[in-house]
Design a protein around this motif. Structure first.
Motif, mmCIF file in Angstrom:
data_model
loop_
_atom_site.group_PDB
_atom_site.id
_atom_site.type_symbol
_atom_site.label_atom_id
_atom_site.label_comp_id
_atom_site.label_asym_id
_atom_site.label_seq_id
_atom_site.Cartn_x
_atom_site.Cartn_y
_atom_site.Cartn_z
ATOM 1 N N VAL A 88 0.838 -1.204 0.000
ATOM 2 C CA VAL A 88 0.000 0.000 0.000
ATOM 3 C C VAL A 88 0.870 1.250 0.000
ATOM 4 O O VAL A 88 0.565 2.240 -0.688
ATOM 5 C CB VAL A 88 -0.942 -0.010 1.219
ATOM 6 C CG1 VAL A 88 -1.562 1.369 1.430
ATOM 7 C CG2 VAL A 88 -2.032 -1.046 1.032
ATOM 8 N N LEU A 89 1.968 1.227 0.750
ATOM 9 C CA LEU A 89 2.863 2.375 0.804
ATOM 10 C C LEU A 89 3.445 2.684 -0.576
ATOM 11 O O LEU A 89 3.456 3.841 -1.014
ATOM 12 C CB LEU A 89 3.994 2.106 1.802
ATOM 13 C CG LEU A 89 5.037 3.211 1.972
ATOM 14 C CD1 LEU A 89 4.383 4.476 2.493
ATOM 15 C CD2 LEU A 89 6.139 2.751 2.916
ATOM 16 N N VAL A 90 3.913 1.652 -1.275
ATOM 17 C CA VAL A 90 4.515 1.856 -2.601
ATOM 18 C C VAL A 90 3.480 2.364 -3.597
ATOM 19 O O VAL A 90 3.704 3.374 -4.286
ATOM 20 C CB VAL A 90 5.149 0.541 -3.110
ATOM 21 C CG1 VAL A 90 5.598 0.695 -4.567
ATOM 22 C CG2 VAL A 90 6.333 0.156 -2.233
ATOM 23 N N THR A 91 2.337 1.680 -3.692
ATOM 24 C CA THR A 91 1.324 2.087 -4.670
ATOM 25 C C THR A 91 0.736 3.457 -4.346
ATOM 26 O O THR A 91 0.478 4.257 -5.252
ATOM 27 C CB THR A 91 0.193 1.046 -4.724
ATOM 28 O OG1 THR A 91 -0.377 0.884 -3.407
ATOM 29 C CG2 THR A 91 0.704 -0.289 -5.211
ATOM 30 N N THR A 92 0.552 3.745 -3.075
ATOM 31 C CA THR A 92 -0.042 5.018 -2.673
ATOM 32 C C THR A 92 0.896 6.182 -2.974
ATOM 33 O O THR A 92 0.473 7.202 -3.542
ATOM 34 C CB THR A 92 -0.398 5.001 -1.177
ATOM 35 O OG1 THR A 92 -1.331 3.957 -0.924
ATOM 36 C CG2 THR A 92 -1.007 6.324 -0.752
ATOM 37 N N VAL A 93 2.157 6.052 -2.606
ATOM 38 C CA VAL A 93 3.116 7.140 -2.822
ATOM 39 C C VAL A 93 3.313 7.406 -4.315
ATOM 40 O O VAL A 93 3.294 8.563 -4.762
ATOM 41 C CB VAL A 93 4.466 6.813 -2.145
ATOM 42 C CG1 VAL A 93 5.538 7.797 -2.583
ATOM 43 C CG2 VAL A 93 4.310 6.855 -0.631
ATOM 44 N N LEU A 94 3.486 6.359 -5.097
ATOM 45 C CA LEU A 94 3.708 6.540 -6.535
ATOM 46 C C LEU A 94 2.473 7.133 -7.220
ATOM 47 O O LEU A 94 2.591 8.059 -8.037
ATOM 48 C CB LEU A 94 4.081 5.210 -7.176
ATOM 49 C CG LEU A 94 5.429 4.613 -6.761
ATOM 50 C CD1 LEU A 94 5.650 3.269 -7.438
ATOM 51 C CD2 LEU A 94 6.577 5.564 -7.090
ATOM 52 N N ALA A 95 1.287 6.607 -6.898
ATOM 53 C CA ALA A 95 0.063 7.117 -7.520
ATOM 54 C C ALA A 95 -0.224 8.550 -7.084
ATOM 55 O O ALA A 95 -0.600 9.396 -7.915
ATOM 56 C CB ALA A 95 -1.116 6.206 -7.173
ATOM 57 N N ALA A 96 -0.040 8.837 -5.797
ATOM 58 C CA ALA A 96 -0.294 10.189 -5.299
ATOM 59 C C ALA A 96 0.659 11.198 -5.941
ATOM 60 O O ALA A 96 0.262 12.313 -6.297
ATOM 61 C CB ALA A 96 -0.153 10.226 -3.782
ATOM 62 N N TYR A 97 1.913 10.803 -6.122
ATOM 63 C CA TYR A 97 2.871 11.698 -6.771
ATOM 64 C C TYR A 97 2.466 11.960 -8.222
ATOM 65 O O TYR A 97 2.552 13.095 -8.707
ATOM 66 C CB TYR A 97 4.267 11.099 -6.727
ATOM 67 C CG TYR A 97 5.310 11.956 -7.399
ATOM 68 C CD1 TYR A 97 5.834 13.080 -6.764
ATOM 69 C CD2 TYR A 97 5.761 11.654 -8.685
ATOM 70 C CE1 TYR A 97 6.776 13.884 -7.381
ATOM 71 C CE2 TYR A 97 6.713 12.441 -9.312
ATOM 72 C CZ TYR A 97 7.215 13.554 -8.656
ATOM 73 O OH TYR A 97 8.142 14.344 -9.273
ATOM 74 N N ALA A 98 2.020 10.921 -8.919
ATOM 75 C CA ALA A 98 1.607 11.083 -10.309
ATOM 76 C C ALA A 98 0.418 12.037 -10.420
ATOM 77 O O ALA A 98 0.400 12.933 -11.281
ATOM 78 C CB ALA A 98 1.260 9.729 -10.919
ATOM 79 N N PHE A 99 -0.567 11.884 -9.550
ATOM 80 C CA PHE A 99 -1.748 12.743 -9.607
ATOM 81 C C PHE A 99 -1.447 14.166 -9.142
ATOM 82 O O PHE A 99 -2.061 15.125 -9.616
ATOM 83 C CB PHE A 99 -2.870 12.153 -8.761
ATOM 84 C CG PHE A 99 -3.560 10.982 -9.386
ATOM 85 C CD1 PHE A 99 -4.195 11.101 -10.610
ATOM 86 C CD2 PHE A 99 -3.572 9.747 -8.758
ATOM 87 C CE1 PHE A 99 -4.826 10.016 -11.206
ATOM 88 C CE2 PHE A 99 -4.204 8.656 -9.336
ATOM 89 C CZ PHE A 99 -4.829 8.787 -10.561
ATOM 90 N N ALA A 100 -0.518 14.326 -8.216
ATOM 91 C CA ALA A 100 -0.238 15.645 -7.664
ATOM 92 C C ALA A 100 0.751 16.456 -8.502
ATOM 93 O O ALA A 100 0.647 17.682 -8.571
ATOM 94 C CB ALA A 100 0.296 15.512 -6.241
ATOM 95 N N ARG A 101 1.715 15.777 -9.149
ATOM 96 C CA ARG A 101 2.805 16.511 -9.774
ATOM 97 C C ARG A 101 2.904 16.327 -11.289
ATOM 98 O O ARG A 101 3.264 17.264 -11.997
ATOM 99 C CB ARG A 101 4.137 16.080 -9.121
ATOM 100 C CG ARG A 101 5.329 16.878 -9.540
ATOM 101 C CD ARG A 101 5.132 18.370 -9.290
ATOM 102 N NE ARG A 101 4.850 18.643 -7.876
ATOM 103 C CZ ARG A 101 4.399 19.802 -7.438
ATOM 104 N NH1 ARG A 101 4.147 20.781 -8.292
ATOM 105 N NH2 ARG A 101 4.162 19.994 -6.146
ATOM 106 N N LEU A 102 2.591 15.160 -11.792
ATOM 107 C CA LEU A 102 2.760 14.900 -13.219
ATOM 108 C C LEU A 102 1.526 15.322 -14.003
ATOM 109 O O LEU A 102 0.418 15.341 -13.479
ATOM 110 C CB LEU A 102 3.046 13.417 -13.462
ATOM 111 C CG LEU A 102 4.239 12.818 -12.704
ATOM 112 C CD1 LEU A 102 4.420 11.356 -13.075
ATOM 113 C CD2 LEU A 102 5.522 13.604 -12.999
ATOM 114 N N ASN A 103 1.743 15.656 -15.266
ATOM 115 C CA ASN A 103 0.645 16.009 -16.162
ATOM 116 C C ASN A 103 0.541 14.964 -17.265
ATOM 117 O O ASN A 103 1.499 14.719 -17.991
ATOM 118 C CB ASN A 103 0.879 17.389 -16.783
ATOM 119 C CG ASN A 103 0.813 18.502 -15.752
ATOM 120 O OD1 ASN A 103 -0.098 18.523 -14.925
ATOM 121 N ND2 ASN A 103 1.758 19.429 -15.793
#
Length: 278
Positions: A88-103
């Motif tokens: 959960v930590l890995v998937t949550t951090v990676l997905a949250a970063y993608a939604f928050a920072r990447l376009n």
């Protein structure tokens, strides 16, 4: 003393009285469980009941420990909790970063669709997950208890909000220094958001530790039972020995309570920071 000051004092007294009453009602069941685990069989069934045991029976814990394979239950629970929380930590951090920072195309639509799944009752997901696990022939395995819960939409949304609060200037400065996205995530985003990430880990670990319904459905052997399921079976096998049931309940609750007490400041920080904008 003017009227306004009296009103303020009365309000403070009422506030603390309500908080104290709430704390007592919250802690009383745990206190009763601990004290009951130290009573004899006669004391725990006595009418009227007594709060404190005459002579603490610490042997109840040893007897409960020997009455069921609790070491195996604890090992299974630790395996499921640690691997699930790490996933959960890995998937949550990676997905949250993608939604928050990447376009990327469809980002808002994808996040909206993911949030819409939170409206689906968990009981409905249990049915589809169980059918999938059955077709994969994973019944009575660790992966059956772990894989369906390696990602959480709620935690992804929660961390997305925290990651979005980090100023864009930090990201642009990192890009000027030729820092790639993964390095920026590891070196800047994760340290800045240490409290909410720790909060996600603790809450997910508590959920895994206390999980009952899903392990009950996907396991059918004594060797694969987790603590919550094992406690239910222990209660069935020792229905009249309430003091042993209470001692076994303490064994189930104590580890996660200790972990929470040690790391509670991170949970409090994570919750209190949720309304702060960067």
């Amino acid at each position: 003393m003017n009227k306004r000051k009296v009103v303020n004092i009365v309000a403070e007294v009422l506030k603390y009285a309500i908080l104290i009453a709430g704390a007592i009602f919250t802690l009383l069941p745990f206190l009763w469980m601990i004290l009951s685990s130290l009573k004899t069989s006669a004391e725990i069934t006595a009418i009227p009941p007594s709060l404190f045991p005459k002579v603490p029976q610490f042997s109840n814990f040893a007897e409960a420990w020997k009455s069921a394979p609790f070491p195996r239950y604890i090992f299974n629970t630790l395996v499921v909790t640690i691997i699930s929380t790490a996933g959960v930590l890995v998937t949550t951090v990676l997905a949250a970063y993608a939604f928050a920072r990447l376009n990327f195309p469809g980002k808002k639509l994808m996040l909206s669709l993911m949030l819409a799944t939170l409206m689906i009752p968990g009981e409905m997901l249990i049915i589809t997950n169980f059918i999938t696990i059955t077709k994969l022939k994973w019944i009575n395995t660790y992966q059956a208890m772990i894989v369906p819960y390696l990602a959480s939409v709620f935690y992804i949304y929660l961390l997305t909000q925290f990651f979005s609060q980090v100023p864009d200037a930090l990201y642009l400065a990192a890009k000027v220094d030729k820092c790639n996205d993964f390095k920026y995530l590891i070196k800047i985003m994760i340290p800045i958001n240490k409290s909410p990430i720790t909060t996600v880990c603790i809450l997910n670990a508590i959920g895994c530790w206390n999980s009952f319904m899903w392990p009950l459905l996907v396991t059918n052997s004594k060797e694969m039972r987790v603590l919550s399921y094992g406690l239910m079976q222990f209660q069935t096998e020792n229905g009249s020995s309430y003091e042993l049931i209470m001692a076994a309940s303490c064994i189930l609750v104590l580890p996660i309570v200790v972990v929470y007490l040690i790391l509670r400041k991170y949970v409090i920080e994570g919750v209190t920071q949720s309304g702060i904008k960067g």
